[in-house]
Scaffold this motif. Structure first.
Motif, PDB file in Angstrom:
ATOM      1  N   UNK A   1       0.834  -1.204   0.000  1.00  0.00           N
ATOM      2  CA  UNK A   1       0.000   0.000   0.000  1.00  0.00           C
ATOM      3  C   UNK A   1       0.870   1.256   0.000  1.00  0.00           C
ATOM      4  N   UNK A   2       1.940   1.231   0.788  1.00  0.00           N
ATOM      5  CA  UNK A   2       2.836   2.386   0.869  1.00  0.00           C
ATOM      6  C   UNK A   2       3.519   2.649  -0.466  1.00  0.00           C
ATOM      7  N   UNK A   3       3.912   1.580  -1.162  1.00  0.00           N
ATOM      8  CA  UNK A   3       4.555   1.741  -2.477  1.00  0.00           C
ATOM      9  C   UNK A   3       3.580   2.342  -3.483  1.00  0.00           C
ATOM     10  N   UNK A   4       2.320   1.912  -3.405  1.00  0.00           N
ATOM     11  CA  UNK A   4       1.303   2.455  -4.310  1.00  0.00           C
ATOM     12  C   UNK A   4       1.065   3.939  -4.038  1.00  0.00           C
ATOM     13  N   UNK A   5       1.023   4.301  -2.770  1.00  0.00           N
ATOM     14  CA  UNK A   5       0.824   5.708  -2.400  1.00  0.00           C
ATOM     15  C   UNK A   5       1.954   6.565  -2.965  1.00  0.00           C
ATOM     16  N   UNK A   6       3.182   6.113  -2.804  1.00  0.00           N
ATOM     17  CA  UNK A   6       4.330   6.858  -3.323  1.00  0.00           C
ATOM     18  C   UNK A   6       4.281   6.933  -4.843  1.00  0.00           C
ATOM     19  N   UNK A   7       3.798   5.861  -5.475  1.00  0.00           N
ATOM     20  CA  UNK A   7       3.705   5.842  -6.937  1.00  0.00           C
ATOM     21  C   UNK A   7       2.692   6.872  -7.433  1.00  0.00           C
ATOM     22  N   UNK A   8       1.581   7.034  -6.704  1.00  0.00           N
ATOM     23  CA  UNK A   8       0.578   8.020  -7.099  1.00  0.00           C
ATOM     24  C   UNK A   8       1.126   9.435  -6.911  1.00  0.00           C
ATOM     25  N   UNK A   9       1.797   9.676  -5.791  1.00  0.00           N
ATOM     26  CA  UNK A   9       2.402  10.994  -5.574  1.00  0.00           C
ATOM     27  C   UNK A   9       3.387  11.325  -6.690  1.00  0.00           C
ATOM     28  N   UNK A  10       4.154  10.321  -7.091  1.00  0.00           N
ATOM     29  CA  UNK A  10       5.111  10.516  -8.173  1.00  0.00           C
ATOM     30  C   UNK A  10       4.397  10.767  -9.498  1.00  0.00           C
ATOM     31  N   UNK A  11       3.212  10.147  -9.664  1.00  0.00           N
ATOM     32  CA  UNK A  11       2.446  10.298 -10.905  1.00  0.00           C
ATOM     33  C   UNK A  11       2.028  11.740 -11.140  1.00  0.00           C
ATOM     34  N   UNK A  12       1.807  12.483 -10.064  1.00  0.00           N
ATOM     35  CA  UNK A  12       1.402  13.882 -10.211  1.00  0.00           C
ATOM     36  C   UNK A  12       2.507  14.736 -10.841  1.00  0.00           C
ATOM     37  N   UNK A  13       3.733  14.245 -10.788  1.00  0.00           N
ATOM     38  CA  UNK A  13       4.860  14.966 -11.390  1.00  0.00           C
ATOM     39  C   UNK A  13       5.005  14.648 -12.875  1.00  0.00           C
ATOM     40  N   UNK A  14       4.271  13.630 -13.333  1.00  0.00           N
ATOM     41  CA  UNK A  14       4.353  13.208 -14.726  1.00  0.00           C
ATOM     42  C   UNK A  14       3.621  14.220 -15.609  1.00  0.00           C
ATOM     43  N   UNK A  15       4.266  14.777 -16.624  1.00  0.00           N
ATOM     44  CA  UNK A  15       3.629  15.796 -17.478  1.00  0.00           C
ATOM     45  C   UNK A  15       2.340  15.314 -18.139  1.00  0.00           C
TER      46      UNK A  15
END
Length: 320
Positions: free
Chosen positions: A266-280
């Motif tokens: 779950x923690x890895x998924x949360x970090x992945x979503x936060x990182x997704x917001x940086x994706x253009x």
């Protein structure tokens, strides 16, 4: 002696199992992940989910496959994911519809609060009040007046019973004191097609589905459901200010997983979503549909789900 060996053997086996489990979690993901979207391709949920899948795939290093499982206001997809293995390889893009469903369906095969673990809100956006171009109204007051003079003759469409469009329409109907009929569809795309053709006359549609049609001139926008006019939709007044004081409604999209998915996954998924917001591409996709990015912590999202479920129960069931 035999008992001692047996006990030692069990302890060793347990230690090996725990070690292998921890290793498996640490290695996650080792294969493609499936993101279940509970509405058809082409709708706003799909427009949020597909760029999200691509963005988190980049972060996690494994493909994220979109699986559209539409029907029953998003509850078919939710039921499918609730029954899936809690290994992190099946994840779910929920919406406001899933906090509404417990108050609109007599029986659900899952409990949204108990059977899912919240990851974070992905995006939120207002809905838009749109009408068929042939309907002789251009403002919210004109629509309300027309509906009052023609009781039972206007139909509003939605992506299904319990969907955001359904509840937005019912709230509008109740607050305006008008008699309009609800026509449920299996998704926003087929509903929009019938609105354009004139099979139905109005909808309070999610921004992603509505915005391209508004810009193309195939439907007419009368108002936006946010508290104030949105910068994303210039020239379109807030319904609250345009003729129905107090009317507001927003749609949100959130990532959840089966409740027993390991916490580290779950923690890895949360970090992945936060990182997704940086994706253009993800940022562009949200901007295109007039949506704001989320990113709330899982515990905040969990409380939000509980509050929303309670809110809609009070509205639809009168607190009973």
């Amino acid at each position: 002696m035999t008992f001692g060996k047996s006990l030692i053997g069990k302890l060793l086996a347990g230690a090996v199992f725990c070690a292998s489990t921890l290793t498996a979690h640490a290695a996650w993901p080792e294969r493609p992940i499936t993101l279940v979207i509970p509405f058809p391709p082409g709708g706003t949920t799909d427009m949020v989910g597909r760029p999200l899948a691509e963005a988190i795939a980049k972060k996690l290093g494994k493909p994220v496959i979109v699986d559209n499982r539409a029907g029953a206001g998003g509850t078919i997809g939710a039921a499918y994911v609730a029954r899936s293995a809690p290994d992190g390889y099946t994840i779910f893009l929920s919406t406001i519809a899933h906090t509404i469903a417990p108050s609109t369906y007599d029986k659900l095969t899952y409990d949204f609060e108990k059977d899912f673990a919240p990851i974070t809100i992905v995006a939120s956006s207002p809905n838009l009040l749109i009408v068929n171009n042939k309907l002789p109204v251009k403002t919210v007051p004109e629509l309300i007046d027309y509906a009052k003079k023609n009781p039972g003759k206007l139909n509003f469409g939605s992506a299904g019973i319990g969907s955001t469009e359904h509840l937005a329409g019912e709230l509008f109907k109740k607050m305006a004191g008008i008699d309009i009929a609800h026509v449920p569809y299996k998704g926003g795309a087929p509903m929009m097609a019938d609105l354009i053709s004139g099979q139905i006359q109005m909808a309070i549609e999610t921004s992603g589905s509505a915005i391209s049609q508004i810009r193309a001139g195939t439907v007419r926008a009368l108002g936006v459901s946010s508290e104030k006019p949105s910068a994303y939709f210039p020239g379109i007044p807030a319904i609250d200010e345009a003729g129905l004081p107090g009317y507001t409604f927003s749609t949100w999209y959130g990532l959840v997983v089966p409740a027993k998915v390991p916490k580290d996954v779950q923690a890895k998924l949360y970090e992945a979503v936060l990182d997704a917001f940086k994706d253009p591409q993800m940022a562009k996709a949200l901007e295109t549909i007039g949506a704001e990015p989320g990113g709330q912590k899982p515990e905040v999202f969990g409380k939000f789900i509980a509050d929303q479920t309670s809110k809609w129960h009070d509205i639809l069931k009168g607190g009973k």
